[in-house]
Design a protein around this motif. Sequence first.
Motif, short mmCIF file in Angstrom:
data_model
loop_
_atom_site.label_atom_id
_atom_site.label_comp_id
_atom_site.label_asym_id
_atom_site.label_seq_id
_atom_site.Cartn_x
_atom_site.Cartn_y
_atom_site.Cartn_z
N GLY A 264 0.78 -1.23 0.00
CA GLY A 264 0.00 0.00 0.00
C GLY A 264 0.81 1.28 0.00
N TRP A 265 2.14 1.16 -0.04
CA TRP A 265 3.01 2.33 -0.06
C TRP A 265 3.67 2.47 -1.44
CZ3 TRP A 265 3.79 5.98 3.70
CH2 TRP A 265 3.32 5.70 4.98
N GLU A 266 3.88 3.68 -1.84
CA GLU A 266 4.69 3.99 -3.01
C GLU A 266 5.86 4.84 -2.54
OE1 GLU A 266 2.97 4.93 -7.03
OE2 GLU A 266 3.93 6.88 -6.61
N ILE A 267 7.06 4.33 -2.71
CA ILE A 267 8.27 4.99 -2.21
C ILE A 267 9.15 5.33 -3.40
CG2 ILE A 267 10.31 4.73 -0.73
CD1 ILE A 267 8.58 2.61 0.82
N GLU A 268 9.46 6.61 -3.56
CA GLU A 268 10.19 7.06 -4.74
C GLU A 268 11.31 8.03 -4.37
OE1 GLU A 268 9.44 9.32 -9.05
OE2 GLU A 268 7.79 9.11 -7.61
N SER A 269 12.48 7.80 -4.93
CA SER A 269 13.58 8.74 -4.77
C SER A 269 13.89 9.36 -6.12
CB SER A 269 14.84 8.02 -4.23
OG SER A 269 15.31 7.07 -5.17
N CYS A 270 14.24 10.64 -6.07
CA CYS A 270 14.56 11.38 -7.29
C CYS A 270 15.84 12.16 -7.04
CB CYS A 270 13.41 12.32 -7.64
SG CYS A 270 13.69 13.31 -9.12
N GLY B 280 18.07 21.04 -5.73
CA GLY B 280 16.72 21.54 -5.53
C GLY B 280 15.62 20.73 -6.20
N ASN B 281 15.98 19.89 -7.15
CA ASN B 281 14.98 19.06 -7.82
C ASN B 281 15.05 17.61 -7.37
OD1 ASN B 281 13.91 21.17 -9.58
ND2 ASN B 281 15.90 21.10 -10.59
N SER B 282 15.86 17.35 -6.35
CA SER B 282 15.93 16.02 -5.77
C SER B 282 14.91 15.91 -4.64
CB SER B 282 17.34 15.75 -5.22
OG SER B 282 18.30 15.75 -6.27
N SER B 283 14.45 14.70 -4.40
CA SER B 283 13.45 14.51 -3.35
C SER B 283 13.35 13.04 -2.98
CB SER B 283 12.07 15.01 -3.81
OG SER B 283 11.62 14.25 -4.93
N LEU B 284 12.73 12.82 -1.84
CA LEU B 284 12.37 11.47 -1.41
C LEU B 284 10.90 11.53 -0.99
CD1 LEU B 284 13.33 8.59 -0.84
CD2 LEU B 284 13.98 9.33 1.45
N VAL B 285 10.07 10.68 -1.58
CA VAL B 285 8.63 10.76 -1.39
C VAL B 285 8.08 9.40 -0.97
CG1 VAL B 285 6.41 11.32 -2.46
CG2 VAL B 285 8.49 12.52 -3.20
N LEU B 286 7.22 9.42 0.06
CA LEU B 286 6.54 8.20 0.52
C LEU B 286 5.05 8.47 0.55
CD1 LEU B 286 9.18 8.86 2.68
CD2 LEU B 286 8.88 6.39 2.92
N LYS B 287 4.29 7.66 -0.17
CA LYS B 287 2.84 7.82 -0.22
C LYS B 287 2.15 6.56 0.28
CE LYS B 287 2.94 10.61 -4.48
NZ LYS B 287 2.48 10.63 -5.90
N HIS B 288 1.18 6.75 1.17
CA HIS B 288 0.31 5.66 1.58
C HIS B 288 -1.00 5.85 0.84
CE1 HIS B 288 -2.42 3.43 4.40
NE2 HIS B 288 -1.47 2.54 4.18
N LEU B 289 -1.26 4.98 -0.13
CA LEU B 289 -2.31 5.23 -1.10
C LEU B 289 -3.71 5.18 -0.48
CD1 LEU B 289 -0.80 3.16 -4.04
CD2 LEU B 289 -0.50 5.59 -3.51
N ALA B 290 -3.95 4.29 0.46
CA ALA B 290 -5.29 4.13 1.02
C ALA B 290 -5.74 5.35 1.81
CB ALA B 290 -5.35 2.89 1.90
N SER B 291 -4.82 6.00 2.50
CA SER B 291 -5.17 7.14 3.34
C SER B 291 -4.89 8.49 2.68
CB SER B 291 -4.40 7.07 4.66
OG SER B 291 -3.01 7.20 4.43
N GLY B 292 -4.19 8.47 1.54
CA GLY B 292 -3.81 9.73 0.91
C GLY B 292 -2.68 10.44 1.62
#
Length: 289
Positions: A29-35, A63-75
């Motif tokens: 249920g998680w989407e984990i992305e590094s940029c 400045g355009n790098s990031s680390l993002v974690l999304k829990h899709l069910a809860s937004g």
Amino acid sequence: MEVEIDEKELKAIGAESLTDGRRGLRIRGWEIESCKRSILTSLELQLWEEKLQTSHFPEMIFGNSSLVLKHLASGTKIHFNAYDALIGWKKEALPPVEVPAAAKWKFRSQPFQQVILDYDYTFTTPYCGSEEVYTNSEEVGRDIVDGGPSLCWEDCEEKIDMVALASKEPILFYDEVILYEDELGDNGVSLLTAKVRVMPSGWFLLFRFWLRVDGVLMRLRDTRLHCIFGESSFPVVLRDSCWREGKFSALAAKGYPVDAASYNDPSIISERLPVIMHKTQKLKFITNM
């Protein structure tokens, strides 16, 4: 840390790599992305100067790098980026660390110039991540909707189980993202990074600001997040925030070395630095309607 796991192995444990050239993973249920991108261009830096109303910046800003974690069910969306970190730096506005040289210090300037340090040139930030809640499959950010929903963190007595995290569990995904860095005119280091690793049981993230002003001061601001997947639709997410700080003179008084070469790795010397602030919180998930 290199991770070599093929798609069949990922699929066997209910995970899959992100597509469309994105680096990351979907799991439980998680989407984990590094940029990871290059440093800001001069034009981008000029835009940041206008938006942040300052001409003072670290030497290297990703400045355009990031680390993002999304829990899709809860937004739920938790992400880390340099821009928000510098907003925190500017708001906190710490006084500049005094250096023994003089009231005026030749710092990141031409040899014939001397500048008075009237701002926090270490770029210390209280930032521990950005948070958003998105609905209807469209991300709703704080900058887009005024007063939009945000995450709820509650103080708790639970602690991140660092012993369990040290166990030998397969690492499905790992990355480290540098957000900004400055060598303080060859007088130390100021570094902001985010590291994440994903295991079958959960994910662990270390967000760290590390400062060493040679001969003067060391400062370590760590934010650790640990997610345990479990059986529930809404996992357990703990956040541990710990600030440490100490002067070289205080370390010398305790018999520790004072040469800068002894303090290249903040993980090794963190226990020598006094704790300034420490708290643990648990994320309270709210069903995304």
